[in-house]
Design a protein around this motif. Structure first.
Motif, mmCIF file in Angstrom:
data_model
loop_
_atom_site.group_PDB
_atom_site.id
_atom_site.type_symbol
_atom_site.label_atom_id
_atom_site.label_comp_id
_atom_site.label_asym_id
_atom_site.label_seq_id
_atom_site.Cartn_x
_atom_site.Cartn_y
_atom_site.Cartn_z
ATOM 1 N N ASP A 25 1.565 16.773 -3.376
ATOM 2 C CA ASP A 25 2.118 16.054 -2.230
ATOM 3 C C ASP A 25 1.822 14.560 -2.260
ATOM 4 O OD1 ASP A 25 3.089 18.443 -1.189
ATOM 5 O OD2 ASP A 25 1.195 18.849 -0.160
ATOM 6 N N GLY A 26 0.946 14.128 -3.166
ATOM 7 C CA GLY A 26 0.611 12.705 -3.243
ATOM 8 C C GLY A 26 -0.875 12.490 -3.399
ATOM 9 N N PRO A 27 -1.296 11.235 -3.226
ATOM 10 C CA PRO A 27 -2.708 10.908 -3.441
ATOM 11 C C PRO A 27 -3.613 11.447 -2.341
ATOM 12 C CG PRO A 27 -1.506 8.987 -2.706
ATOM 13 C CD PRO A 27 -0.498 10.069 -2.889
ATOM 14 N N ARG B 193 3.146 4.849 -7.045
ATOM 15 C CA ARG B 193 2.106 4.395 -7.975
ATOM 16 C C ARG B 193 2.312 2.945 -8.434
ATOM 17 N NH1 ARG B 193 0.475 9.602 -11.699
ATOM 18 N NH2 ARG B 193 0.442 11.070 -9.990
ATOM 19 N N THR B 194 3.061 2.186 -7.647
ATOM 20 C CA THR B 194 3.199 0.755 -7.909
ATOM 21 C C THR B 194 1.814 0.129 -7.798
ATOM 22 O OG1 THR B 194 5.367 0.822 -6.846
ATOM 23 C CG2 THR B 194 4.368 -1.345 -7.140
ATOM 24 N N PRO B 195 1.432 -0.762 -8.716
ATOM 25 C CA PRO B 195 0.098 -1.352 -8.613
ATOM 26 C C PRO B 195 -0.141 -1.978 -7.233
ATOM 27 C CG PRO B 195 1.098 -1.925 -10.703
ATOM 28 C CD PRO B 195 2.167 -1.245 -9.891
ATOM 29 N N LEU C 91 0.839 -1.203 0.000
ATOM 30 C CA LEU C 91 0.000 0.000 0.000
ATOM 31 C C LEU C 91 0.874 1.253 0.000
ATOM 32 C CD1 LEU C 91 -2.717 1.457 0.224
ATOM 33 C CD2 LEU C 91 -2.550 1.163 2.709
ATOM 34 N N GLU C 92 1.880 1.263 0.852
ATOM 35 C CA GLU C 92 2.782 2.418 0.913
ATOM 36 C C GLU C 92 3.489 2.630 -0.428
ATOM 37 O OE1 GLU C 92 6.916 3.486 3.159
ATOM 38 O OE2 GLU C 92 5.329 2.616 4.408
ATOM 39 N N ASP C 93 3.934 1.536 -1.048
ATOM 40 C CA ASP C 93 4.598 1.641 -2.352
ATOM 41 C C ASP C 93 3.659 2.229 -3.401
ATOM 42 O OD1 ASP C 93 6.830 0.508 -1.164
ATOM 43 O OD2 ASP C 93 6.520 -1.477 -2.065
ATOM 44 N N VAL D 39 -6.772 -8.197 -2.657
ATOM 45 C CA VAL D 39 -7.088 -6.808 -2.330
ATOM 46 C C VAL D 39 -6.414 -5.929 -3.380
ATOM 47 C CG1 VAL D 39 -6.979 -5.002 -0.569
ATOM 48 C CG2 VAL D 39 -7.117 -7.408 0.131
ATOM 49 N N ARG D 40 -7.230 -5.143 -4.043
ATOM 50 C CA ARG D 40 -6.714 -4.256 -5.091
ATOM 51 C C ARG D 40 -7.184 -2.841 -4.830
ATOM 52 N NH1 ARG D 40 -8.695 -7.532 -10.269
ATOM 53 N NH2 ARG D 40 -10.345 -8.017 -8.832
ATOM 54 N N GLY D 41 -6.405 -1.891 -5.302
ATOM 55 C CA GLY D 41 -6.802 -0.500 -5.161
ATOM 56 C C GLY D 41 -6.005 0.402 -6.069
ATOM 57 N N LYS D 42 -6.524 1.604 -6.216
ATOM 58 C CA LYS D 42 -5.864 2.602 -7.056
ATOM 59 C C LYS D 42 -6.140 3.979 -6.477
ATOM 60 C CE LYS D 42 -5.399 3.888 -11.893
ATOM 61 N NZ LYS D 42 -3.967 3.831 -11.913
ATOM 62 N N SER D 43 -5.088 4.779 -6.382
ATOM 63 C CA SER D 43 -5.291 6.141 -5.920
ATOM 64 C C SER D 43 -6.011 6.904 -7.024
ATOM 65 C CB SER D 43 -3.966 6.803 -5.534
ATOM 66 O OG SER D 43 -3.021 6.683 -6.557
#
Length: 164
Positions: A101-103, A70-72, A63-65, A91-95
């Motif tokens: 500053d980030g997502p 933006r690593t899948p 998750l942190e990566d 478990v999958r997700g996308k910002s």
């Protein structure tokens, strides 16, 4: 929108503001974990307590990566259900929104893959018990599985024969 949630076997989640703990979980998300909608608080801190202790660090690292690079974000981990049993989930997700500053937001899903994992384990047991050396390659020709017999025949540890 509700019809879309009913059309899938996956439990959809939405972490609308990554600066806050609160999440939104679709009814199927609760059901996959054995709960009724609203029975437990839909939050990141709650979800972390469900992750099997052996899977927690790699799952949170993935998750942190994703959030940083933006690593899948696509992991298999065990989650504790209401009955205190652990089941395997993908478990999958996308910002979804980002600022400099980030997502800011992340959406995703969980999918119960327990039966798939059991089938994979049985397959590995059969391969391992085979009297002949065996290997499996993926669609690109990379070696992804070797049994002990093949490792012995070639004089290498199994992990040395695998394509990384």
């Amino acid at each position: 929108m509700n019809l879309a949630f009913q059309a899938t076997d996956e439990g959809i989640w939405d972490w609308q503001d990554l600066d806050h703990d609160h999440q939104w979980w679709a009814p199927k998300f609760y059901m996959l974990l054995g709960y009724h909608p609203g029975e437990i608080s839909p939050s990141f801190s709650q979800l972390k307590t469900f992750i099997h202790p052996e899977d927690r660090a790699p799952t949170l690292q993935a998750l942190e990566d994703h959030l940083k690079d933006r690593t899948p974000f696509d992991v298999a981990c065990r989650l504790k259900t209401r009955s205190d049993d652990y089941r395997w989930f993908r478990v999958r997700g996308k910002s979804a929104r980002r600022n400099p500053d980030g997502p800011l937001r992340m959406v995703g899903s969980i999918d119960d893959i327990t039966q798939q994992k059991k089938a994979e384990d049985k397959f590995r047991l059969v391969i391992e018990a085979a009297p002949a050396g065996m290997l499996m390659v993926d669609s690109q020709g990379a070696i992804v599985l070797v049994n002990r017999r093949l490792s012995q025949e070639f004089g290498y540890a199994s992990h040395e024969l695998l394509d990384k």
